[in-house]
Design a protein around this motif. Structure first.
Motif, PDB file in Angstrom:
ATOM      1  N   ALA A 197      -3.677   4.885  -1.583  1.00 27.10           N
ATOM      2  CA  ALA A 197      -5.220   4.946  -2.445  1.00 27.10           C
ATOM      3  C   ALA A 197      -5.031   5.101  -3.996  1.00 27.10           C
ATOM      4  O   ALA A 197      -5.594   4.496  -5.041  1.00 27.10           O
ATOM      5  N   TYR A 198      -4.966   5.884  -4.754  1.00 22.50           N
ATOM      6  CA  TYR A 198      -4.171   6.234  -6.026  1.00 22.50           C
ATOM      7  C   TYR A 198      -3.649   4.767  -6.547  1.00 22.50           C
ATOM      8  O   TYR A 198      -3.765   4.493  -7.361  1.00 22.50           O
ATOM      9  N   SER A 199      -2.368   4.099  -5.630  1.00 18.87           N
ATOM     10  CA  SER A 199      -2.169   2.804  -6.450  1.00 18.87           C
ATOM     11  C   SER A 199      -3.092   1.713  -6.063  1.00 18.87           C
ATOM     12  O   SER A 199      -2.720   0.774  -6.852  1.00 18.87           O
ATOM     13  N   LEU A 200      -3.529   1.885  -5.002  1.00 15.40           N
ATOM     14  CA  LEU A 200      -4.154   0.954  -4.668  1.00 15.40           C
ATOM     15  C   LEU A 200      -6.064   0.717  -5.639  1.00 15.40           C
ATOM     16  O   LEU A 200      -6.006  -0.628  -5.861  1.00 15.40           O
ATOM     17  N   PHE A 201      -6.415   1.625  -5.538  1.00 11.87           N
ATOM     18  CA  PHE A 201      -7.990   1.861  -6.863  1.00 11.87           C
ATOM     19  C   PHE A 201      -7.273   2.791  -8.145  1.00 11.87           C
ATOM     20  O   PHE A 201      -8.075   3.499  -8.295  1.00 11.87           O
ATOM     21  N   ALA A 219      -4.484  -7.738   2.336  1.00 15.96           N
ATOM     22  CA  ALA A 219      -3.357  -7.743   2.578  1.00 15.96           C
ATOM     23  C   ALA A 219      -2.464  -7.841   1.073  1.00 15.96           C
ATOM     24  O   ALA A 219      -1.178  -6.805   1.032  1.00 15.96           O
ATOM     25  N   VAL A 220      -3.069  -9.278   0.484  1.00 19.75           N
ATOM     26  CA  VAL A 220      -2.077  -9.543  -0.638  1.00 19.75           C
ATOM     27  C   VAL A 220      -2.179  -8.037  -2.116  1.00 19.75           C
ATOM     28  O   VAL A 220      -1.411  -7.810  -2.085  1.00 19.75           O
ATOM     29  N   GLU A 221      -3.439  -7.626  -1.463  1.00 23.73           N
ATOM     30  CA  GLU A 221      -3.365  -6.702  -2.661  1.00 23.73           C
ATOM     31  C   GLU A 221      -2.615  -5.391  -1.802  1.00 23.73           C
ATOM     32  O   GLU A 221      -2.007  -4.449  -2.920  1.00 23.73           O
ATOM     33  N   CYS A 222      -2.465  -5.010  -0.941  1.00 19.51           N
ATOM     34  CA  CYS A 222      -1.679  -4.004  -0.465  1.00 19.51           C
ATOM     35  C   CYS A 222       0.380  -3.806  -1.313  1.00 19.51           C
ATOM     36  O   CYS A 222       0.370  -3.372  -0.794  1.00 19.51           O
ATOM     37  N   ALA A 278       0.389  -3.250  -4.479  1.00 22.32           N
ATOM     38  CA  ALA A 278      -0.170  -2.638  -4.614  1.00 22.32           C
ATOM     39  C   ALA A 278       1.157  -1.461  -4.662  1.00 22.32           C
ATOM     40  O   ALA A 278       2.092  -1.347  -5.714  1.00 22.32           O
ATOM     41  N   TYR A 279       1.414  -1.998  -3.195  1.00 18.95           N
ATOM     42  CA  TYR A 279       3.040  -1.254  -2.902  1.00 18.95           C
ATOM     43  C   TYR A 279       4.479  -1.755  -3.737  1.00 18.95           C
ATOM     44  O   TYR A 279       5.368  -0.653  -4.967  1.00 18.95           O
ATOM     45  N   SER A 280       4.257  -2.991  -4.735  1.00 17.37           N
ATOM     46  CA  SER A 280       5.725  -2.930  -5.616  1.00 17.37           C
ATOM     47  C   SER A 280       5.157  -2.657  -7.078  1.00 17.37           C
ATOM     48  O   SER A 280       6.127  -2.393  -7.357  1.00 17.37           O
ATOM     49  N   LEU A 281       4.019  -1.762  -7.270  1.00 12.68           N
ATOM     50  CA  LEU A 281       4.228  -1.287  -8.861  1.00 12.68           C
ATOM     51  C   LEU A 281       4.765  -0.688  -8.334  1.00 12.68           C
ATOM     52  O   LEU A 281       5.081   0.597  -8.988  1.00 12.68           O
ATOM     53  N   ASP A 322       6.551   1.807   1.146  1.00  9.98           N
ATOM     54  CA  ASP A 322       6.830   2.104   2.044  1.00  9.98           C
ATOM     55  C   ASP A 322       5.238   1.288   3.534  1.00  9.98           C
ATOM     56  O   ASP A 322       5.060  -0.054   4.067  1.00  9.98           O
ATOM     57  N   ALA A 323       4.754   2.410   3.102  1.00 13.57           N
ATOM     58  CA  ALA A 323       3.503   2.127   3.943  1.00 13.57           C
ATOM     59  C   ALA A 323       1.691   1.043   3.963  1.00 13.57           C
ATOM     60  O   ALA A 323       2.176   0.017   4.637  1.00 13.57           O
ATOM     61  N   LEU A 324       2.175   0.707   2.550  1.00 14.28           N
ATOM     62  CA  LEU A 324       1.550   0.356   2.332  1.00 14.28           C
ATOM     63  C   LEU A 324       1.402  -1.314   2.213  1.00 14.28           C
ATOM     64  O   LEU A 324       1.234  -2.928   2.984  1.00 14.28           O
ATOM     65  N   GLN A 325       3.099  -1.830   2.644  1.00 17.92           N
ATOM     66  CA  GLN A 325       3.795  -2.775   2.863  1.00 17.92           C
ATOM     67  C   GLN A 325       3.577  -3.053   3.986  1.00 17.92           C
ATOM     68  O   GLN A 325       3.227  -4.713   4.463  1.00 17.92           O
ATOM     69  N   THR A 326       3.640  -2.041   4.578  1.00 21.74           N
ATOM     70  CA  THR A 326       3.598  -2.158   6.568  1.00 21.74           C
ATOM     71  C   THR A 326       1.870  -2.538   7.375  1.00 21.74           C
ATOM     72  O   THR A 326       2.156  -3.772   7.638  1.00 21.74           O
TER      73      THR A 326
END
Length: 296
Positions: free
Chosen positions: A39-43, A75-78, A81-84, A118-122
């Motif tokens: 959530a920290y990475s997404l928001f 999905a795209v934002e996940c 966010a994972y890549s960053l 990893d979790a965001l990507q999957t």
């Protein structure tokens, strides 16, 4: 148009945030830090450029509420966010600041940042596969397009080229290939996936692909310009980081004025690509202007 676009972009951010919050799994009682880091990475204050593109495509194709658009945006934002979270790691770009806040591995720790990524990507692929609004054929097409953009044919390849280019000379052709992969691939996928969901014609998809090819590069050119002309407080990350790491950039190859001219050329290419669209593509045009005029 700026105020109108700002309002549209704010609506897109709110819509994407709602879609993400509705789809983010609940924390595990044994390891709540994982969900917290996700959530920290997404928001953490992102501009949501990719979801804004997705919703602007919906507007351009007269299908702003097409089934699946919100899932594609989430999905795209996940993936983004994972890549960053991974790019900021010490073994990669080694950045401790992201959008004015501590990077994920600083706020938590390196292992948690890796696992959250990893979790965001999957999760991105899970969201597409589990969407009951989409046909099986469309799900496969969307998963395939996102996988191509995210992996060794796209974003991951671009990051590998970027890391390998430190202290090395790249010509403009190789630099643009790197950024087509690292930044442009996911931007292009966002638009292509939205177009598929909105049942665009082959001709429309081709025009939108040309638009995003130019837009993806323009985004990176402007990033390189801001790395020289802006400041850390405005950028939300360390100003001059590319220069300090001796990475090739548009500014280092073309000079500041040359980079600004290149950004303008790409902006005009993006507009030319969607010239066939009517006024419903106004948000796509406004987004292209925002990309090359933004200050962070």
């Amino acid at each position: 148009m700026t105020e109108q676009f700002d309002a549209f972009a704010a609506q897109c951010r709110a819509r994407a945030d709602a879609a993400l919050k509705a789809r983010l799994p609940a924390p595990d009682s044994q390891q709540p830090d994982l969900a917290e880091a996700m959530a920290y990475s997404l928001f953490n204050g992102g501009k949501r450029v990719r979801p804004t593109l997705i919703y602007a495509v919906g507007e351009a194709l007269n299908a702003p509420q097409a089934a699946g658009l919100d899932t594609v945006a989430a999905a795209v934002e996940c993936v983004h966010a994972y890549s960053l979270a991974h790019d900021d790691l010490p073994a990669m770009d080694d950045d401790d600041l992201r959008r004015g806040k501590p990077s994920c591995h600083i706020a938590f720790n390196e292992a948690t940042a890796i696992l959250a990524g990893d979790a965001l990507q999957t999760l991105a692929f899970q969201l597409l596969a589990e969407n009951n609004e989409l046909s099986a054929i469309l799900k496969v097409a969307l998963v395939t397009r996102l996988a191509q953009a995210s992996g060794m044919q796209g974003m991951v390849l671009g990051q590998a080229i970027d890391l390998g280019a430190v202290n090395k000379a790249l010509d403009i052709t190789r630099l643009e290939r790197m950024h087509h992969c690292k930044t442009g691939a996911l931007i292009s996928a966002s638009v292509a996936m939205a177009a598929l969901v909105c049942e665009a014609s082959d001709s429309q998809i081709q025009s939108l692909e040309r638009y995003t090819r130019a837009l993806g590069l323009a985004f990176q050119v402007q990033d390189d310009i801001l790395d020289v002309t802006s400041d850390t407080a405005t950028l939300g990350k360390h100003q001059g980081s590319d220069l300090k790491q001796n990475k090739p950039t548009y500014v280092s190859l073309l000079g500041l004025e040359g980079a600004q001219q290149r950004a303008d050329e790409l902006y005009r290419e993006a507009l030319d690509a969607i010239a066939e669209f009517n006024d419903s593509a106004g948000w796509l045009r406004a987004l292209a202007a925002y990309i090359v005029q933004r200050n962070h």
